[in-house]
Design a protein around this motif. Structure first.
Motif, PDB file in Angstrom:
ATOM      1  N   TRP A  40       0.838  -1.208   0.000  1.00 14.81           N
ATOM      2  CA  TRP A  40       0.000   0.000   0.000  1.00 14.81           C
ATOM      3  C   TRP A  40       0.873   1.258   0.000  1.00 14.81           C
ATOM      4  O   TRP A  40       0.593   2.232  -0.693  1.00 14.81           O
ATOM      5  CB  TRP A  40      -0.898   0.041   1.233  1.00 14.81           C
ATOM      6  N   ALA A  41       1.919   1.205   0.840  1.00 10.03           N
ATOM      7  CA  ALA A  41       2.764   2.397   0.986  1.00 10.03           C
ATOM      8  C   ALA A  41       3.455   2.738  -0.329  1.00 10.03           C
ATOM      9  O   ALA A  41       3.555   3.912  -0.703  1.00 10.03           O
ATOM     10  CB  ALA A  41       3.804   2.161   2.078  1.00 10.03           C
ATOM     11  N   GLU A  42       3.915   1.709  -1.043  1.00  7.73           N
ATOM     12  CA  GLU A  42       4.573   1.977  -2.326  1.00  7.73           C
ATOM     13  C   GLU A  42       3.623   2.736  -3.239  1.00  7.73           C
ATOM     14  O   GLU A  42       3.999   3.709  -3.890  1.00  7.73           O
ATOM     15  CB  GLU A  42       5.011   0.656  -2.984  1.00  7.73           C
ATOM     16  N   ASN A  43       2.377   2.281  -3.252  1.00 13.59           N
ATOM     17  CA  ASN A  43       1.374   2.936  -4.093  1.00 13.59           C
ATOM     18  C   ASN A  43       1.182   4.402  -3.697  1.00 13.59           C
ATOM     19  O   ASN A  43       1.172   5.298  -4.545  1.00 13.59           O
ATOM     20  CB  ASN A  43       0.052   2.151  -3.957  1.00 13.59           C
ATOM     21  N   LEU A  44       1.064   4.644  -2.402  1.00 11.97           N
ATOM     22  CA  LEU A  44       0.828   6.027  -1.946  1.00 11.97           C
ATOM     23  C   LEU A  44       2.070   6.895  -2.110  1.00 11.97           C
ATOM     24  O   LEU A  44       1.968   8.069  -2.495  1.00 11.97           O
ATOM     25  CB  LEU A  44       0.371   6.049  -0.484  1.00 11.97           C
TER      26      LEU A  44
END
Lengths: 130, 307
Positions: B88-92
């Motif tokens: 998720w963090a990579e996406n954000l």
């Protein structure tokens, strides 16, 4: 006293691992558990190298990286990014932030994805600061 | 309950309530990345930072009585959560957002409150499963406890696959259910900060049937008074460029608010919650709590300002 290396990571196991590698290789480790602490310690101690995680509470490594690389007193300090976050995502985020109007920053001296083995970490540090 | 003129309260609650940082509390099954993505419309209203929180409750790592807890189970659960959060963090991060994460073993509510304080979060987002009682991921009592203990706004997001709502834009068309309490008036300030993403607000008051006694004329007078107060709130929104319309309902607040949400095709119910304040709302906090726990709609609860 060996060269000072600042480790910024919220994971206690990773901190312990990094500190052990640093001590075994004759460096002096400094430790911070989040981005804010890391920033303060970097300003105070002016380390020879920073090993920086990305995903952390309070302030991420992405923001701290930008702060270090745009601070005239600290931007010369080499940084090894050590994270579970892919290098591609890190670089993309910096690009997007620059597009939003933040200052462009150079790429880190090294990017290692977790988990890293002791030899690889030690070799990377040695290559950068001797 | 002592009623305070709206104008007076509006002055008292003039602090900006921007949502710059939200705490996304998840156990993954009930709130996934799709839910988080739908909240990213808040970026247009100033959201910069998302903090993921996963609490591993002690029971999940406890061994049989007297034998302590399983470190191995903890590591497995931690790393499973970590893998999701990294994804998720990579996406954000790639969208230019700031991201943080907490994976903690402990009491759900206590740890969420601690994280919210440490992070100075502006909004706490929690899920509510509509699964069976045994499988419930967030027991109603957790939501209730959280509402009572935190002074932060809490958004109770609903179990997506069992909901008929497409939560692509949860803030597009909220209804604000007001009883004129300080908390529900504070909700006005909160919603004003979302002016870039709200298309229309429906401002609703549910009158008690007891209020409507006497002649037809007396009843209509009461309705007119309520309507005038709702108009005043709507004007506040209109002044910010947010389209707003007033609605008067009569009867049981819980049922009528749900009905109003349906009739207005709302995407979200917004209410004040009594929180830790000394004064007591007419609803004694039970209506917001029940709606948060039972309604099909996502529910945003705004506590009163700390007195």
């Amino acid at each position: 006293m060996g060269k000072k290396v600042l480790v910024v990571d919220d994971d206690p196991d990773v901190r312990l691992f990094n500190v052990t590698v640093l001590e075994e290789n004759g460096y002096t480790p400094l430790v911070a558990t989040n981005g804010e602490e890391g920033k303060n310690l970097a300003k105070q101690e002016k380390p020879d190298l920073v090993i920086l995680d990305v995903l952390m509470p309070r302030e991420s490594g992405i923001r701290l990286y930008r702060e270090l690389k745009t601070d005239k007193n600290l931007k010369h300090i080499p940084i090894i990014m050590l994270s579970g976050i892919a290098e591609k995502s890190f670089l993309r985020s910096q690009k997007v932030l620059a597009e939003f109007g933040d200052a462009p920053v150079p790429e880190p001296e090294a990017y290692l994805e977790k988990p890293v083995d002791a030899e690889e970490l030690a070799a990377t540090i040695k290559k950068i600061i001797g | 309950m002592r009623r305070i003129p709206i104008g007076t309260l509006r002055q008292k609650t003039k602090h900006a309530m921007k949502i710059k940082k939200l705490l996304f509390v998840t156990k993954f099954e009930e709130l996934g990345f799709d839910a988080l993505q739908s909240l990213l419309s808040l970026r247009e209203a100033g959201l910069e930072h998302v903090v993921f929180v996963n609490i591993i409750e002690r029971e999940r790592v406890a061994m049989r009585r007297g034998t302590g807890y399983s470190k191995e189970a903890e590591i497995r659960l931690r790393e499973t959560a970590n893998i999701r959060f990294i994804d998720w963090a990579e996406n954000l991060f790639e969208q230019g957002m700031e991201v943080g994460a907490y994976i903690v073993v402990g009491n759900l509510v206590g740890e969420v409150i601690k994280a919210a304080q440490k992070e100075e979060a502006d909004l706490i987002v929690v899920g509510r499963s509509q699964k069976g009682v045994i499988e419930q991921l967030y027991a109603g009592s957790d939501i209730t406890e959280l509402l009572h203990r935190t002074s932060k706004p809490v958004l109770v997001y609903k179990y997506l696959s069992e909901s008929s709502f497409a939560l692509e834009k949860p803030f597009e068309s909220p209804i604000l259910a007001t009883d004129w309490s300080p908390a529900s008036l504070r909700a006005i300030d909160f919603l004003k900060e979302l002016k870039g993403i709200i298309q229309k607000i429906h401002v609703v008051h549910v009158a008690d049937q007891k209020q409507l006694s006497g002649s037809a004329m007396a009843i209509q007078k009461t309705r007119k008074k309520i309507r005038a107060k709702l108009d005043e709130i709507c004007q506040t929104f209109e002044a910010e460029g947010i389209s707003a319309s007033p609605h008067v309902y009569v009867g049981d607040p819980e049922q009528e608010i749900e009905k109003a949400a349906r009739e207005c095709q709302a995407t979200l119910i917004v209410m004040g919650s009594s929180g830790k304040a000394n004064w007591v709302e007419r609803w004694l906090g039970s209506t917001p709590r029940n709606i948060a726990e039972k309604s099909d709609y996502p529910t945003l609860l705004i506590p009163p300002e700390k007195l």
